[in-house]
Design an enzyme around this catalytic site. Structure first.
Site, PDB file in Angstrom:
ATOM      1  N   LYS A   1       4.814  15.627 -14.070  1.00 23.19           N
ATOM      2  CA  LYS A   1       5.805  15.130 -15.200  1.00 23.19           C
ATOM      3  C   LYS A   1       5.292  13.721 -16.060  1.00 23.19           C
ATOM      4  O   LYS A   1       5.097  13.856 -16.930  1.00 23.19           O
ATOM      5  CB  LYS A   1       7.063  14.853 -14.578  1.00 23.19           C
ATOM      6  CG  LYS A   1       8.284  14.338 -15.459  1.00 23.19           C
ATOM      7  CD  LYS A   1       9.382  14.378 -14.894  1.00 23.19           C
ATOM      8  CE  LYS A   1       9.577  13.649 -13.579  1.00 23.19           C
ATOM      9  NZ  LYS A   1      10.037  12.072 -13.715  1.00 23.19           N
TER      10      LYS A   1
ATOM     11  N   ARG B   1      -1.293   9.088   0.387  1.00 29.61           N
ATOM     12  CA  ARG B   1      -0.343   8.050   0.289  1.00 29.61           C
ATOM     13  C   ARG B   1       0.463   8.014   1.570  1.00 29.61           C
ATOM     14  O   ARG B   1       0.671   8.965   2.285  1.00 29.61           O
ATOM     15  CB  ARG B   1       0.568   8.574  -0.754  1.00 29.61           C
ATOM     16  CG  ARG B   1       0.645   8.082  -2.032  1.00 29.61           C
ATOM     17  CD  ARG B   1       1.302   8.842  -3.276  1.00 29.61           C
ATOM     18  NE  ARG B   1       2.718   8.747  -2.950  1.00 29.61           N
ATOM     19  CZ  ARG B   1       3.540   8.188  -3.743  1.00 29.61           C
ATOM     20  NH1 ARG B   1       3.173   8.494  -5.058  1.00 29.61           N
ATOM     21  NH2 ARG B   1       5.005   8.025  -3.509  1.00 29.61           N
TER      22      ARG B   1
ATOM     23  N   ARG C   1      -1.396  14.573  -1.657  1.00 26.41           N
ATOM     24  CA  ARG C   1      -1.696  13.824  -2.831  1.00 26.41           C
ATOM     25  C   ARG C   1      -2.402  12.379  -2.385  1.00 26.41           C
ATOM     26  O   ARG C   1      -1.839  11.821  -1.383  1.00 26.41           O
ATOM     27  CB  ARG C   1      -0.466  13.321  -3.494  1.00 26.41           C
ATOM     28  CG  ARG C   1      -0.770  12.658  -4.966  1.00 26.41           C
ATOM     29  CD  ARG C   1       0.414  12.744  -5.744  1.00 26.41           C
ATOM     30  NE  ARG C   1       1.498  12.110  -5.508  1.00 26.41           N
ATOM     31  CZ  ARG C   1       2.811  12.228  -6.300  1.00 26.41           C
ATOM     32  NH1 ARG C   1       2.565  12.947  -7.448  1.00 26.41           N
ATOM     33  NH2 ARG C   1       3.935  11.434  -6.119  1.00 26.41           N
TER      34      ARG C   1
ATOM     35  N   ARG D   1      18.672   9.936 -14.333  1.00 23.06           N
ATOM     36  CA  ARG D   1      18.687  10.337 -13.113  1.00 23.06           C
ATOM     37  C   ARG D   1      19.837  11.188 -12.564  1.00 23.06           C
ATOM     38  O   ARG D   1      19.965  11.846 -11.813  1.00 23.06           O
ATOM     39  CB  ARG D   1      18.023   9.501 -12.189  1.00 23.06           C
ATOM     40  CG  ARG D   1      16.665   9.137 -12.067  1.00 23.06           C
ATOM     41  CD  ARG D   1      16.352   8.547 -10.734  1.00 23.06           C
ATOM     42  NE  ARG D   1      15.009   7.967 -10.923  1.00 23.06           N
ATOM     43  CZ  ARG D   1      13.859   8.285 -10.889  1.00 23.06           C
ATOM     44  NH1 ARG D   1      13.782   9.678 -10.589  1.00 23.06           N
ATOM     45  NH2 ARG D   1      12.621   7.558 -11.063  1.00 23.06           N
TER      46      ARG D   1
END
Ligand SMILES: [Zn+2]
Length: 217
Positions: free
Chosen positions: A15, A156, A127, A90
């Site tokens: 996104k 991460r 990722r 959100r």
């Protein structure tokens, strides 16, 4: 007519990258709450000082302050010909507040990037981010080096599978009412995020064009 776009999608759907790419191609600002919060604090606007006081106490910035900061940002000149919102709203409460902010402006186009759950888990759990600048886009870089600064790419810390599943659960709990809030509008589109970034970008452009045609297609 201003191009006011809201991009929705779960973590791992690409996104942020798509929002940034689209904003750059149209010469309009990409507005994410993390960025504007930092900016409001740095420039020391009244609402930025309130936000800083809250964060200095170790608390989360609440809806009212967040909404104030978004309104302040959308009122700036560079958002006059449009913007791409990423990460706000959100919640339905924030969406209703955004609705009030949008009164008198061109309609908000909402594009939801969807990706099947198991693919998100796979993407998120593998990722890598740059150790130096935090960038997660390998654009132009190799698997080992950051495309932005040349730093070392590392896994991460919060992207283990359990953490990923929990993040997705939190996302769905919050976003389902939000999608329900927007879904029935003629300016809402859902696009398939389980494609290459180029295909997703093309679908995003096509979805926006379809909405601009009066919601046909
Ligand atoms: Zn980097």
């Amino acid at each position: 007519m201003a191009l006011n776009l809201l991009v929705l999608g779960p973590p791992g759907a690409g996104k942020g990258t798509q929002a940034e790419r689209f904003a750059r191609s149209r010469g309009i600002p990409k507005i994410s709450t993390g960025d504007i919060l930092r900016e409001a604090v740095q420039t020391g606007t009244e609402i930025g000082r309130r936000a800083k006081a809250i964060m200095d106490r170790g608390e989360l910035v609440g809806d009212d302050v967040m909404i104030g900061i978004v309104k302040e940002r959308l009122d700036r000149d560079d958002a006059g010909s449009g913007f791409v919102l990423d990460g706000f709203p959100r919640t339905v409460a924030q969406a209703e507040a955004l609705e009030a902010i949008m009164a008198g402006r061109d309609p908000l186009i909402v594009v939801d990037i969807t990706v099947p759950e198991e693919q998100l888990v796979r993407r998120l759990a593998s990722r890598m981010i740059c150790e130096s600048c935090g960038s997660n886009a390998p654009a132009g870089g190799t698997d080992a080096r950051c495309g932005r600064c040349g730093g070392r790419m590392i896994q991460r810390a919060d992207d283990t599978e359990d953490v990923v599943l929990e993040r997705l659960k939190v996302y769905h709990r919050q976003s389902e009412p939000l999608v329900a809030y927007y879904r029935s509008r003629p300016t809402y589109r859902s696009i398939d995020g389980a494609q290459t970034p180029d295909r997703v970008a093309a679908d995003l452009v096509a979805a926006i064009a379809a909405v601009g045609n009066g919601g046909r297609s």
